[in-house]
Design an enzyme around this catalytic site. Structure first.
Site, mmCIF file in Angstrom:
data_model
loop_
_atom_site.group_PDB
_atom_site.id
_atom_site.type_symbol
_atom_site.label_atom_id
_atom_site.label_comp_id
_atom_site.label_asym_id
_atom_site.label_seq_id
_atom_site.Cartn_x
_atom_site.Cartn_y
_atom_site.Cartn_z
ATOM 1 N N GLY A 46 -2.792 -2.963 2.850
ATOM 2 C CA GLY A 46 -2.780 -3.600 2.105
ATOM 3 C C GLY A 46 -2.669 -3.608 1.207
ATOM 4 O O GLY A 46 -2.693 -3.371 -0.514
ATOM 5 N N GLU A 99 -8.906 -8.153 -0.597
ATOM 6 C CA GLU A 99 -7.036 -8.360 -0.460
ATOM 7 C C GLU A 99 -6.057 -8.078 -1.348
ATOM 8 O O GLU A 99 -6.182 -8.418 -2.422
ATOM 9 C CB GLU A 99 -7.131 -10.400 0.429
ATOM 10 C CG GLU A 99 -7.779 -10.811 1.632
ATOM 11 C CD GLU A 99 -7.189 -9.975 2.630
ATOM 12 O OE1 GLU A 99 -6.075 -9.209 2.888
ATOM 13 O OE2 GLU A 99 -6.556 -11.094 3.552
ATOM 14 N N ASP A 100 -4.872 -7.996 -1.212
ATOM 15 C CA ASP A 100 -4.117 -7.800 -1.453
ATOM 16 C C ASP A 100 -3.499 -8.932 -1.742
ATOM 17 O O ASP A 100 -2.818 -9.583 -2.446
ATOM 18 C CB ASP A 100 -2.886 -6.651 -0.818
ATOM 19 C CG ASP A 100 -3.248 -6.952 0.266
ATOM 20 O OD1 ASP A 100 -3.130 -7.645 1.103
ATOM 21 O OD2 ASP A 100 -1.577 -6.705 1.142
ATOM 22 N N ASP A 103 -1.946 -15.840 2.130
ATOM 23 C CA ASP A 103 -0.771 -17.137 1.855
ATOM 24 C C ASP A 103 -1.707 -18.055 2.513
ATOM 25 O O ASP A 103 -2.322 -18.513 2.602
ATOM 26 C CB ASP A 103 0.459 -15.929 2.387
ATOM 27 C CG ASP A 103 0.027 -15.312 3.080
ATOM 28 O OD1 ASP A 103 -0.618 -15.345 4.084
ATOM 29 O OD2 ASP A 103 1.097 -14.110 3.175
ATOM 30 N N LYS A 131 -0.852 -17.159 -2.840
ATOM 31 C CA LYS A 131 0.261 -17.808 -3.042
ATOM 32 C C LYS A 131 -0.001 -19.668 -2.311
ATOM 33 O O LYS A 131 -0.031 -19.879 -0.990
ATOM 34 C CB LYS A 131 1.151 -18.072 -1.722
ATOM 35 C CG LYS A 131 2.070 -16.121 -1.721
ATOM 36 C CD LYS A 131 2.770 -16.276 -0.405
ATOM 37 C CE LYS A 131 3.826 -14.771 -0.211
ATOM 38 N NZ LYS A 131 4.198 -14.753 -0.229
ATOM 39 N N PHE A 152 8.703 -13.535 -0.606
ATOM 40 C CA PHE A 152 7.603 -12.246 -0.260
ATOM 41 C C PHE A 152 8.095 -11.033 -1.288
ATOM 42 O O PHE A 152 8.998 -11.270 -1.802
ATOM 43 C CB PHE A 152 8.461 -12.078 1.343
ATOM 44 C CG PHE A 152 8.400 -10.463 1.999
ATOM 45 C CD1 PHE A 152 7.304 -11.455 3.410
ATOM 46 C CD2 PHE A 152 9.317 -9.706 1.481
ATOM 47 C CE1 PHE A 152 7.097 -10.021 3.703
ATOM 48 C CE2 PHE A 152 8.457 -8.797 2.386
ATOM 49 C CZ PHE A 152 6.910 -8.880 3.052
ATOM 50 N N ILE A 153 6.838 -10.609 -1.578
ATOM 51 C CA ILE A 153 6.938 -9.604 -2.370
ATOM 52 C C ILE A 153 6.314 -8.118 -1.677
ATOM 53 O O ILE A 153 5.446 -8.258 -0.975
ATOM 54 C CB ILE A 153 5.697 -9.828 -2.816
ATOM 55 C CG1 ILE A 153 4.122 -10.424 -2.741
ATOM 56 C CG2 ILE A 153 5.910 -10.838 -4.086
ATOM 57 C CD1 ILE A 153 3.732 -10.728 -3.831
ATOM 58 N N ASP A 159 3.588 -4.534 1.988
ATOM 59 C CA ASP A 159 5.427 -3.601 2.488
ATOM 60 C C ASP A 159 6.459 -4.152 3.303
ATOM 61 O O ASP A 159 5.523 -5.858 3.546
ATOM 62 C CB ASP A 159 4.719 -2.695 3.342
ATOM 63 C CG ASP A 159 4.501 -3.242 4.418
ATOM 64 O OD1 ASP A 159 4.554 -2.424 5.487
ATOM 65 O OD2 ASP A 159 3.566 -4.197 4.576
ATOM 66 N N ARG A 165 5.226 0.390 -0.122
ATOM 67 C CA ARG A 165 3.876 0.286 -0.756
ATOM 68 C C ARG A 165 2.964 1.148 -1.762
ATOM 69 O O ARG A 165 2.249 1.046 -2.747
ATOM 70 C CB ARG A 165 2.439 0.865 0.429
ATOM 71 C CG ARG A 165 2.578 -0.745 1.747
ATOM 72 C CD ARG A 165 1.492 0.208 2.720
ATOM 73 N NE ARG A 165 1.519 -0.494 4.120
ATOM 74 C CZ ARG A 165 0.665 -1.847 4.007
ATOM 75 N NH1 ARG A 165 0.093 -2.461 3.149
ATOM 76 N NH2 ARG A 165 1.691 -2.696 5.620
#
Length: 175
Positions: A46, A99-100, A103, A131, A152-153, A159, A165
């Protein structure tokens, strides 16, 4: 709106907003590491776009490493984090975990435990998305691009079961 597999997603954050925020974060990182050579540790898959964007704007010396972990299954995070590719030769180095998205924080805890075992000099965390509603850990997030709701994104490296992605903007799951 876009469709990936069986789900529909709606536009959420534009590529321009992402670029502007990445430039701001990169400036802050450069200030914090002036005169140092940090290692940007990208968490695959990610973070690849976020890490590439940071390093393209980072004008000082740096190193880049990657590790691969997984904690998602479909659109849900799991409590099980699997280390898929380890890292070596980080002893006594300043690490910036890239990090992407953060959460629950489960993946981040696993990464930090591994870095401590490798005897790194220091570590900080850069995440494009956070998040807060879902975050269950107390590891400090030093560089946060966007705080977002616990939805969720996809896009910009994130992805849904392998798709999305490559999108240059962020889409949110349509409800």
């Amino acid at each position: 709106m876009i469709q990936l597999h069986d789900l529909e997603f709606v536009p959420f954050i534009s590529s321009k907003e992402i670029k502007n925020r990445v430039v701001e974060l990169t400036k802050k990182i450069a200030e914090d590491y002036k005169g140092e050579t940090p290692v940007f540790l990208g968490i695959l898959n990610g973070s690849y776009q976020f890490l590439a964007s940071i390093t393209s704007h980072y004008k000082a010396d740096c190193e880049v490493e990657f590790t691969k972990l997984s904690s998602y299954q479909g659109i849900h995070t799991t409590t099980c984090v699997r280390q898929l590719i380890g890292v070596e030769n980080l002893k006594n180095k300043d690490i910036i975990i890239v990090e992407d998205i953060v959460d629950t924080g489960n993946t981040l805890v696993s990464i930090v435990e591994n870095l401590k075992a490798l005897e790194v000099k220091s570590y900080r965390v850069a995440t494009l998305f956070h998040k807060p509603e879902a975050y269950q850990k107390n590891i400090k997030l030093d560089y946060v691009g966007f705080e977002i709701p616990n939805k969720f994104i996809v896009g910009y490296g994130l992805d849904y079961d392998g798709l999305g992605r490559n999108l240059s903007e962020i889409y949110q799951l349509k409800h």
